[in-house]
Design an enzyme around this catalytic site. Structure first.
Site, PDB file in Angstrom:
ATOM      1  N   LEU A  79       0.753  -1.205   0.122  1.00 25.46           N
ATOM      2  CA  LEU A  79      -0.019  -0.164  -0.033  1.00 25.46           C
ATOM      3  C   LEU A  79       0.796   1.271   0.053  1.00 25.46           C
ATOM      4  CD1 LEU A  79      -2.541  -0.870   2.787  1.00 25.46           C
ATOM      5  CD2 LEU A  79      -3.081  -1.098   0.444  1.00 25.46           C
ATOM      6  N   ASP A  80       0.347   2.208  -0.690  1.00 28.37           N
ATOM      7  CA  ASP A  80       1.194   3.495  -0.625  1.00 28.37           C
ATOM      8  C   ASP A  80       1.316   3.955   1.058  1.00 28.37           C
ATOM      9  OD1 ASP A  80       1.232   3.548  -3.204  1.00 28.37           O
ATOM     10  OD2 ASP A  80      -0.459   4.917  -3.510  1.00 28.37           O
ATOM     11  N   ARG A  81       2.460   4.729   1.013  1.00 22.58           N
ATOM     12  CA  ARG A  81       2.726   5.332   2.550  1.00 22.58           C
ATOM     13  C   ARG A  81       1.322   5.784   3.050  1.00 22.58           C
ATOM     14  NH1 ARG A  81       4.566   9.779   4.782  1.00 22.58           N
ATOM     15  NH2 ARG A  81       4.548  10.696   2.649  1.00 22.58           N
TER      16      ARG A  81
END
Length: 556
Positions: A287-289
């Protein structure tokens, strides 16, 4: 591997005199790294020509592999200088070979020795795969490099010494080492890299070199740095499910999945290892940060491969929830626009006819003021797919620091309009904005650090925070966090301990007081809600910003 070679060879040799088969014969030799088939072995195969024809016509009593097996060890040996570390598509390890003397000319003792060499070489080959295919386990020494402390609702890491290592990339070959570091690694000014080279902290193949040293192929670069990590949310990583094969967690926003850029210990894999004793987890997806939500790790390689295969074969149904600007249209909206990566280096994508095919469906499930809560179902897995498609539709995520920005033009990329900019202009503008605003929105693939940190007292700036949900989130982070998870672990709230910190008089960052990130820097309104695969499904609690009490779940 040899059996595969002979299976293909047996269909060529019987009609070897044709031009086409001679071409196939030479191509097969090249494929398996051979110059020719040893004469004795070739005679053995030719003597079975009639049997080959019978085999092709349905006579299943012939075993050509048995006819040639006895001569493999005598006729072919590994060429130690021509071994290849690449894997074939079917998983077999490719080993380049070369023909030696005819086995009939070797004494029995020599035959045994050469056969043993072949077996040993193959064994060594299988045990020394390419580093890209190996996932070395992190040792306790790595986890113990530093520790956490908690301040202002943030998880922080005591500065520590760390050695970065990398091999010379192709585009660096022939360039001066100082020029490469000044251009490619902007975490520090060029003067600091100059000092590191002169003092021997930045070495090539573990040897001190001058600053005008020109890089060569396979040079190993090592740089000892005093590392300062970026703070992340103190919110705990809740364990949704755990058994002997997998760990499923609810990832808070602001925490990267694995080490990248300026993050190492402030990542999900390190926090789970250090705080929950869940070590050497295998990353199945990311997942993106700034994205929160469902994250699955494999505890065994077998289970990890199984789930990876399901995701690759699009057997996993994913549901995300986000909060977008404006009133999203009624019904189910489908977006099929292809997405192209503008820059892997900084992690930016956009809709482009030259991109890869992808598909996302959207459905408004609630409204909050002038915003909409939207259910997103990505049917493909492109980088930033949901965020880019929402930008293209004209309903960007409310607080997306990247795709809801005028750097994409007056329309912020709606309908693919980025203000007539070229890709290069877009990338340069993004870098300038990142430097000027101290932007913390860089994703996992990006390597840009905080290049121009804001010098000020260490305190929270509350400027430009108008959303009440952001303030509520910050207040929640500052309060005592309930960290008791399904495994019964309670995370301590450790304040700053000056005896645990380290200082490097030559470290540029030790001389700078960074401001703590704002609440708006720690969160983006995008959450991975549900994942459903073959015989399994998991879901997380919806975050507060989704206003779950207003959602009509019967329509989902």
């Amino acid at each position: 591997m040899f059996m595969k070679f002979f299976r293909q060879l047996k269909y060529i040799i019987p009609s070897e005199n044709s031009c086409y088969n001679r071409w196939r014969y030479n191509k097969l030799l090249k494929q398996f790294g051979l110059f020719q088939v040893p004469p004795r072995l070739l005679r053995t195969i030719k003597s079975k020509s009639v049997q080959h024809v019978n085999l092709q016509q349905g006579d299943k009593t012939v075993n050509i592999e048995g006819a040639v097996t006895s001569t493999i060890g005598d006729s072919v040996m590994i060429d130690q200088e021509a071994q290849s570390h690449e894997s074939a598509p079917d998983g077999d390890l490719q080993v380049s070979t070369t023909v030696q003397k005819d086995a009939s000319q070797l004494p029995e003792k020599r035959k045994t020795i050469e056969t043993d060499k072949l077996v040993d070489a193959k064994k060594v080959k299988l045990e020394t795969k390419s580093p890209k295919n190996k996932k070395p386990n992190l040792t306790d020494e790595k986890y113990d490099e530093t520790s956490y402390y908690f301040e202002n609702g943030l998880r922080k890491v005591y500065p520590y010494f760390f050695t970065f290592t990398t091999f010379t990339k192709g585009r660096w070959v022939g360039e001066k080492i100082l020029d490469v570091f000044a251009r490619e690694f902007r975490a520090h000014p060029a003067e600091e890299y100059q000092r590191s080279i002169e003092t021997g902290k930045l070495t090539v193949n573990y040897e001190k070199v001058p600053s005008d040293y020109r890089l060569k192929h396979n040079d190993l670069l090592s740089n000892v740095v005093h590392r300062h990590e970026v703070p992340v949310s103190l919110q705990s990583i809740a364990i949704v499910h755990m058994d002997e094969d997998i760990v499923v967690v609810n990832k808070p926003a602001s925490i990267p999945v694995h080490p990248c850029g300026r993050y190492r210990h402030n990542t999900v894999v390190f926090i789970l290892a250090k705080s929950h004793n869940l070590k050497n987890l295998r990353t199945i997806h990311r997942l993106d940060r700034l994205t929160s939500g469902l994250l699955i790790f494999g505890r065994t390689s077998t289970k990890a491969r199984e789930l990876e295969q399901q995701i690759r074969n699009r057997q996993v149904q994913k549901e995300y929830v986000c909060r977008v600007e404006g009133r999203f249209p009624d019904g189910i909206i489908e977006c099929n626009e292809p997405i192209q990566v503008v820059s892997y280096k900084i992690g930016v994508c956009r809709v482009s006819p030259n991109g890869k095919d992808c598909k996302t469906t959207f459905q408004r499930i609630s409204e909050v003021g002038d915003c909409s809560i939207v259910l997103c179902k990505p049917l493909t897995g492109r980088m930033h797919q949901i965020r880019v498609h929402l930008q293209y539709l004209g309903y960007p995520i409310v607080n997306d620091p990247l795709y809801n920005h005028e750097v994409f033009g007056p329309l912020k990329g709606r309908g693919g309009d980025i203000g007539g900019k070229s890709d290069d202009q877009l990338i340069n503008n993004l870098i300038k904005i990142h430097n000027a605003e101290n932007w913390l929105g860089m994703e996992e693939g990006g390597i840009l650090p905080i290049a121009n940190p804001i010098k000020c007292e260490v305190k929270n700036s509350r400027e430009n925070e108008s959303l009440t949900e952001i303030e509520a989130q910050q207040t929640k982070l500052k309060s005592t966090v309930d960290s008791i998870t399904d495994v019964g672990h309670e995370e301590p709230i450790d304040p700053f301990d000056p005896t645990k910190t380290t200082f490097d008089p030559f470290c540029h960052e030790c001389k700078v007081n960074y401001r703590d990130p704002n609440a708006k820097d720690l969160i983006m309104y995008l959450h991975a809600w549900k994942y459903k695969g073959v015989d399994w499904d998991y879901k997380t609690e919806l975050p507060n910003w989704a206003c779950k009490e207003l959602i009509d779940y019967d329509t989902l």
